[in-house]
Design a protein around this motif. Structure first.
Motif, PDB file in Angstrom:
ATOM      1  N   ARG A   1     -16.180  11.770 -34.867  1.00  0.00           N
ATOM      2  CA  ARG A   1     -16.185  10.497 -35.468  1.00  0.00           C
ATOM      3  C   ARG A   1     -15.851   9.416 -34.299  1.00  0.00           C
ATOM      4  NH1 ARG A   1     -19.041   8.866 -39.371  1.00  0.00           N
ATOM      5  NH2 ARG A   1     -17.147   7.642 -40.576  1.00  0.00           N
ATOM      6  N   LEU A   2     -14.995   9.795 -33.437  1.00  0.00           N
ATOM      7  CA  LEU A   2     -14.466   8.730 -32.411  1.00  0.00           C
ATOM      8  C   LEU A   2     -15.573   8.633 -31.401  1.00  0.00           C
ATOM      9  CD1 LEU A   2     -12.216   7.560 -30.740  1.00  0.00           C
ATOM     10  CD2 LEU A   2     -11.905   9.710 -29.233  1.00  0.00           C
ATOM     11  N   GLY A   3     -16.489   9.498 -31.296  1.00  0.00           N
ATOM     12  CA  GLY A   3     -17.549   9.317 -30.281  1.00  0.00           C
ATOM     13  C   GLY A   3     -18.618   8.309 -31.053  1.00  0.00           C
ATOM     14  N   THR A   4     -18.617   8.298 -32.175  1.00  0.00           N
ATOM     15  CA  THR A   4     -19.696   7.560 -33.133  1.00  0.00           C
ATOM     16  C   THR A   4     -18.995   6.028 -32.902  1.00  0.00           C
ATOM     17  OG1 THR A   4     -20.415   9.211 -34.709  1.00  0.00           O
ATOM     18  CG2 THR A   4     -20.410   6.674 -35.386  1.00  0.00           C
ATOM     19  N   PHE A   5     -17.901   5.848 -33.311  1.00  0.00           N
ATOM     20  CA  PHE A   5     -17.448   4.377 -33.330  1.00  0.00           C
ATOM     21  C   PHE A   5     -17.366   3.696 -31.992  1.00  0.00           C
ATOM     22  CE2 PHE A   5     -15.557   6.040 -37.190  1.00  0.00           C
ATOM     23  CZ  PHE A   5     -16.395   5.341 -38.023  1.00  0.00           C
ATOM     24  N   LEU A   6     -16.889   4.415 -30.872  1.00  0.00           N
ATOM     25  CA  LEU A   6     -16.951   4.034 -29.613  1.00  0.00           C
ATOM     26  C   LEU A   6     -18.492   3.552 -29.025  1.00  0.00           C
ATOM     27  CD1 LEU A   6     -14.315   5.897 -27.618  1.00  0.00           C
ATOM     28  CD2 LEU A   6     -13.973   3.937 -28.789  1.00  0.00           C
ATOM     29  N   GLU A   7     -19.430   4.539 -29.423  1.00  0.00           N
ATOM     30  CA  GLU A   7     -20.928   4.245 -29.245  1.00  0.00           C
ATOM     31  C   GLU A   7     -21.495   3.090 -29.750  1.00  0.00           C
ATOM     32  OE1 GLU A   7     -24.194   4.760 -26.691  1.00  0.00           O
ATOM     33  OE2 GLU A   7     -22.411   5.841 -26.533  1.00  0.00           O
ATOM     34  N   ARG A   8     -20.857   2.914 -31.432  1.00  0.00           N
ATOM     35  CA  ARG A   8     -21.497   1.921 -32.029  1.00  0.00           C
ATOM     36  C   ARG A   8     -20.991   0.752 -31.616  1.00  0.00           C
ATOM     37  NH1 ARG A   8     -20.547   2.586 -38.295  1.00  0.00           N
ATOM     38  NH2 ARG A   8     -22.206   4.370 -37.714  1.00  0.00           N
ATOM     39  N   ALA A   9     -19.798   0.470 -31.274  1.00  0.00           N
ATOM     40  CA  ALA A   9     -19.076  -0.648 -30.496  1.00  0.00           C
ATOM     41  C   ALA A   9     -19.761  -1.124 -29.516  1.00  0.00           C
ATOM     42  CB  ALA A   9     -17.548  -0.550 -30.298  1.00  0.00           C
ATOM     43  N   ASP A  10     -20.229  -0.236 -28.473  1.00  0.00           N
ATOM     44  CA  ASP A  10     -20.673  -0.579 -27.323  1.00  0.00           C
ATOM     45  C   ASP A  10     -22.250  -1.262 -27.496  1.00  0.00           C
ATOM     46  OD1 ASP A  10     -21.008   0.307 -24.091  1.00  0.00           O
ATOM     47  OD2 ASP A  10     -23.036   0.501 -25.134  1.00  0.00           O
ATOM     48  N   ASN A  11     -22.923  -0.649 -28.325  1.00  0.00           N
ATOM     49  CA  ASN A  11     -24.350  -1.185 -28.656  1.00  0.00           C
ATOM     50  C   ASN A  11     -24.168  -2.549 -29.688  1.00  0.00           C
ATOM     51  OD1 ASN A  11     -26.447   1.030 -27.690  1.00  0.00           O
ATOM     52  ND2 ASN A  11     -24.681   2.304 -28.286  1.00  0.00           N
ATOM     53  N   THR A  12     -23.384  -2.578 -30.604  1.00  0.00           N
ATOM     54  CA  THR A  12     -23.295  -3.933 -31.082  1.00  0.00           C
ATOM     55  C   THR A  12     -23.063  -4.912 -30.272  1.00  0.00           C
ATOM     56  OG1 THR A  12     -22.386  -2.770 -33.357  1.00  0.00           O
ATOM     57  CG2 THR A  12     -22.125  -5.174 -32.829  1.00  0.00           C
ATOM     58  N   ALA A  13     -22.309  -4.845 -29.255  1.00  0.00           N
ATOM     59  CA  ALA A  13     -22.073  -5.914 -28.354  1.00  0.00           C
ATOM     60  C   ALA A  13     -23.299  -5.982 -27.547  1.00  0.00           C
ATOM     61  CB  ALA A  13     -20.858  -5.419 -27.217  1.00  0.00           C
ATOM     62  N   ARG A  14     -24.159  -5.237 -27.257  1.00  0.00           N
ATOM     63  CA  ARG A  14     -25.250  -5.105 -26.242  1.00  0.00           C
ATOM     64  C   ARG A  14     -26.342  -5.960 -27.232  1.00  0.00           C
ATOM     65  NH1 ARG A  14     -24.901  -1.960 -21.590  1.00  0.00           N
ATOM     66  NH2 ARG A  14     -23.185  -0.879 -21.410  1.00  0.00           N
ATOM     67  N   ILE A  15     -26.336  -5.603 -28.423  1.00  0.00           N
ATOM     68  CA  ILE A  15     -27.500  -6.065 -29.352  1.00  0.00           C
ATOM     69  C   ILE A  15     -27.195  -7.589 -29.404  1.00  0.00           C
ATOM     70  CG2 ILE A  15     -28.395  -6.019 -31.589  1.00  0.00           C
ATOM     71  CD1 ILE A  15     -28.420  -3.190 -31.611  1.00  0.00           C
ATOM     72  N   LEU A  16     -25.951  -8.041 -29.634  1.00  0.00           N
ATOM     73  CA  LEU A  16     -25.462  -9.259 -29.785  1.00  0.00           C
ATOM     74  C   LEU A  16     -25.904 -10.096 -28.551  1.00  0.00           C
ATOM     75  CD1 LEU A  16     -24.499 -11.573 -31.464  1.00  0.00           C
ATOM     76  CD2 LEU A  16     -22.019 -10.830 -30.926  1.00  0.00           C
ATOM     77  N   ASP A  17     -25.465  -9.568 -27.318  1.00  0.00           N
ATOM     78  CA  ASP A  17     -25.884 -10.051 -26.188  1.00  0.00           C
ATOM     79  C   ASP A  17     -27.502 -10.272 -25.730  1.00  0.00           C
ATOM     80  OD1 ASP A  17     -24.540 -11.328 -23.912  1.00  0.00           O
ATOM     81  OD2 ASP A  17     -24.919  -9.786 -22.638  1.00  0.00           O
ATOM     82  N   VAL A  18     -28.321  -9.482 -26.322  1.00  0.00           N
ATOM     83  CA  VAL A  18     -29.727  -9.756 -26.203  1.00  0.00           C
ATOM     84  C   VAL A  18     -30.142 -11.026 -26.498  1.00  0.00           C
ATOM     85  CG1 VAL A  18     -32.010  -9.080 -27.239  1.00  0.00           C
ATOM     86  CG2 VAL A  18     -30.157  -7.146 -26.815  1.00  0.00           C
TER      87      VAL A  18
END
Length: 315
Positions: A163-180
């Protein structure tokens, strides 16, 4: 639990989440590319997924121009791209096989069947409306994996590292998608607040399954500040940075060891900054700058996870 097993479970979850979020990035880029624009800007959106995933340089080494077809192939099906959906699914399957005794049969079946089906996906599924269906399929497989994990796995160390892997990866990608949208696809002055600007923000919300949540929370037209607030500071939004770090920080406290003090401290700093953050301060600082700083600190946290849990004799 052996540190090698913990690491494999952690990265297995990150690969599954990364495949889903690559599909989300391609989905929002494809939807934005359908909006009317001048011919000379016809492929400008396709620089975005390469920039935000840090793969523009390797892509440029193999392709002379950036086109929708080539970017789609490179990020979805190219086995030579370690961040492609194909490569992530393969890595997740290899990780699952390595820790077969630490995951449930249902978890293994989802990952294995996803990999087997993905090997039969052709370029034809990345054209037109079929591309959107393919992205939805990738997201559905990721949802299924998380569902069977929560529904069948024992709540032990293996579960929490996953679960830790899931949430750290999700946070990373949400930030990247918003920055798109905000940085890479910033509209011209005349487009700000116009129809194109509105539909681009709507595409961003849909790419993180947040369009309905936005309408329910704000009951107003889509504005950049409110979209950013939803995806950064809203604690009740499942894919927001705040929600991800809520979950991650709680997990860090549950799996803490005598070696993990620095990892816990870094996670606590990120969590506190989001918990007490204010949108006016973020926008005064600059949203792109804020997201870049967040991604850098999240990368440092990931490196600390590796040092604290996986490169020591974890017990």
């Amino acid at each position: 639990m052996l540190s090698r097993t913990a690491s494999t479970l952690y990265w297995m979850a990150r690969y599954v989440e990364r495949a889903e979020n690559t599909a989300r990035i391609l989905d929002v880029t494809y939807r934005m590319s359908l909006l009317p624009k001048a011919a000379k800007f016809s492929d400008q959106e396709w620089f975005a997924p390469l920039n935000i995933t840090g793969t523009l340089y390797p892509f440029s080494g193999r392709y002379s121009t950036v086109t929708a077809r080539d970017v789609m192939h490179f990020m979805a099906l190219d086995p030579a791209n370690p961040s492609s959906i194909f490569s992530c699914a393969k890595a997740a399957r290899e990780s699952a096989r390595a820790v077969r005794g630490n995951i449930t049969s249902e978890m293994w079946e989802v990952i294995n069947s996803t990999w087997l089906e993905l090997q039969h996906v052709t370029e034809a599924r990345l054209s037109g409306e079929r591309a959107l269906a393919f992205f939805d399929w990738v997201k559905d497989r990721s949802h299924l994996f998380r569902g069977v994990t929560v529904g069948t796995a024992l709540k032990d160390g293996a579960f929490y590292f996953n679960r830790l892997g899931t949430f750290l990866e999700r946070a990373d990608n949400t930030a990247r998608i918003l920055d798109v949208k905000y940085h890479v696809l910033l509209p011209s002055v005349e487009d700000v607040g116009g129809a194109v600007d509105y539909y681009q923000w709507a595409a961003v919300l849909r790419s993180v399954s947040s369009f309905e949540a936005y309408r329910k929370v704000y009951r107003d037209v889509i504005t950049p500040v409110k979209v950013a607030e939803l995806l950064i500071l809203r604690q009740d939004m499942p894919r927001s940075l705040h929600a991800c770090m809520d979950e991650a920080y709680e997990i860090f406290q549950m799996i803490a060891t005598r070696y993990s003090g620095e990892a816990l401290r870094r996670a606590g700093e990120l969590h506190a900054a989001l918990h007490f953050g204010r949108m006016d301060v973020i926008f005064d600082h600059g949203l792109h700058e804020y997201l870049t700083d967040f991604l850098g600190r999240l990368t440092e946290l990931g490196s600390e996870v590796d040092r604290s849990f996986f490169n020591v004799a974890y017990a």
